[in-house]
Design a protein around this motif. Structure first.
Motif, PDB file in Angstrom:
ATOM      1  N   SER A  16       0.841  -1.214  -0.142  1.00 14.45           N
ATOM      2  CA  SER A  16       0.082  -0.098   0.093  1.00 14.45           C
ATOM      3  C   SER A  16       0.862   1.210   0.082  1.00 14.45           C
ATOM      4  O   SER A  16       0.598   2.277  -0.830  1.00 14.45           O
ATOM      5  CB  SER A  16      -0.941   0.159   1.181  1.00 14.45           C
ATOM      6  N   ALA A  17       1.891   1.119   0.700  1.00 18.47           N
ATOM      7  CA  ALA A  17       2.755   2.487   0.913  1.00 18.47           C
ATOM      8  C   ALA A  17       3.645   2.639  -0.508  1.00 18.47           C
ATOM      9  O   ALA A  17       3.640   3.615  -1.224  1.00 18.47           O
ATOM     10  CB  ALA A  17       3.689   2.111   1.986  1.00 18.47           C
ATOM     11  N   LEU A  18       3.799   1.543  -1.193  1.00 20.94           N
ATOM     12  CA  LEU A  18       4.705   1.517  -2.416  1.00 20.94           C
ATOM     13  C   LEU A  18       3.682   2.040  -3.611  1.00 20.94           C
ATOM     14  O   LEU A  18       4.051   2.734  -4.393  1.00 20.94           O
ATOM     15  CB  LEU A  18       5.180   0.195  -2.824  1.00 20.94           C
ATOM     16  N   MET A  45       6.950  10.027   3.127  1.00 21.39           N
ATOM     17  CA  MET A  45       6.487   9.036   4.376  1.00 21.39           C
ATOM     18  C   MET A  45       6.159   7.684   3.676  1.00 21.39           C
ATOM     19  O   MET A  45       6.483   6.703   4.392  1.00 21.39           O
ATOM     20  CB  MET A  45       5.193   9.810   4.688  1.00 21.39           C
ATOM     21  N   ALA A  46       5.615   7.656   2.446  1.00 23.00           N
ATOM     22  CA  ALA A  46       5.207   6.410   1.998  1.00 23.00           C
ATOM     23  C   ALA A  46       6.457   5.434   2.069  1.00 23.00           C
ATOM     24  O   ALA A  46       6.591   4.200   2.155  1.00 23.00           O
ATOM     25  CB  ALA A  46       4.708   6.239   0.814  1.00 23.00           C
ATOM     26  N   ALA A  52      11.010   0.608   6.337  1.00 27.10           N
ATOM     27  CA  ALA A  52      11.045   0.140   7.718  1.00 27.10           C
ATOM     28  C   ALA A  52      10.087  -1.228   7.785  1.00 27.10           C
ATOM     29  O   ALA A  52      10.741  -1.964   8.768  1.00 27.10           O
ATOM     30  CB  ALA A  52       9.957   0.973   8.713  1.00 27.10           C
ATOM     31  N   LEU A  53       9.369  -1.605   6.778  1.00 23.68           N
ATOM     32  CA  LEU A  53       8.539  -2.847   6.882  1.00 23.68           C
ATOM     33  C   LEU A  53       9.511  -3.913   6.270  1.00 23.68           C
ATOM     34  O   LEU A  53       9.401  -4.991   6.615  1.00 23.68           O
ATOM     35  CB  LEU A  53       7.341  -2.966   6.298  1.00 23.68           C
ATOM     36  N   THR A  54      10.335  -3.438   5.404  1.00 29.20           N
ATOM     37  CA  THR A  54      11.153  -4.614   4.510  1.00 29.20           C
ATOM     38  C   THR A  54      11.749  -5.493   5.496  1.00 29.20           C
ATOM     39  O   THR A  54      11.846  -6.724   5.199  1.00 29.20           O
ATOM     40  CB  THR A  54      11.868  -3.840   3.255  1.00 29.20           C
ATOM     41  N   PRO A  55      12.740  -4.947   6.242  1.00 22.68           N
ATOM     42  CA  PRO A  55      13.585  -5.856   7.160  1.00 22.68           C
ATOM     43  C   PRO A  55      12.762  -6.676   8.256  1.00 22.68           C
ATOM     44  O   PRO A  55      13.074  -7.836   8.584  1.00 22.68           O
ATOM     45  CB  PRO A  55      14.628  -4.834   7.949  1.00 22.68           C
ATOM     46  N   LYS A  56      11.661  -6.100   8.658  1.00 31.04           N
ATOM     47  CA  LYS A  56      10.740  -7.047   9.467  1.00 31.04           C
ATOM     48  C   LYS A  56      10.101  -7.951   8.784  1.00 31.04           C
ATOM     49  O   LYS A  56      10.084  -9.141   9.271  1.00 31.04           O
ATOM     50  CB  LYS A  56       9.836  -6.161   9.909  1.00 31.04           C
ATOM     51  N   ILE A  57       9.773  -7.928   7.657  1.00 31.04           N
ATOM     52  CA  ILE A  57       9.081  -9.035   6.642  1.00 31.04           C
ATOM     53  C   ILE A  57      10.171  -9.931   6.301  1.00 31.04           C
ATOM     54  O   ILE A  57      10.096 -11.092   6.556  1.00 31.04           O
ATOM     55  CB  ILE A  57       8.448  -8.401   5.257  1.00 31.04           C
TER      56      ILE A  57
END
Length: 64
Positions: A16-18, A45-46, A52-57
Motif C-alpha cells: 500500500s505504501a509503495l 513518508m510512504a 521500515a517494513l522490509t527488514p521486518k518482513i
C-alpha cells in the motif's frame, strides 16, 4: 498461524505504501511537472514506511 497473519498484514501495508508513492510520482509525471512540497512529503513518508517494513518482513520470512 499468528506469524503468517502478521506477515500478510505487513506485506499489505508495504505494498500500500509503495502503491501510494507510485501514484504520487505518476500524478506529477502525468502533469509534466515536479512534485509539490506536499507530494514530496507524502512520497517520502510512504517510502519510509515501506523501507521500515522490509527488514521486518525479511526477518519473519527467514524464520519459516
Amino acid at each position: 498461524m499468528e506469524i503468517i497473519v502478521k506477515l500478510f498484514d505487513m506485506k499489505k501495508q508495504r505494498q500500500s505504501a509503495l502503491d501510494s508513492a507510485e501514484q504520487i510520482v505518476n500524478t506529477a509525471e502525468a502533469g509534466h511537472r515536479d512534485m509539490t512540497a506536499d507530494e514530496t512529503a507524502r512520497y517520502e513518508m510512504a517510502m519510509t514506511t515501506a523501507s521500515a517494513l522490509t527488514p521486518k518482513i525479511s526477518a519473519i520470512q527467514s524464520r519459516k
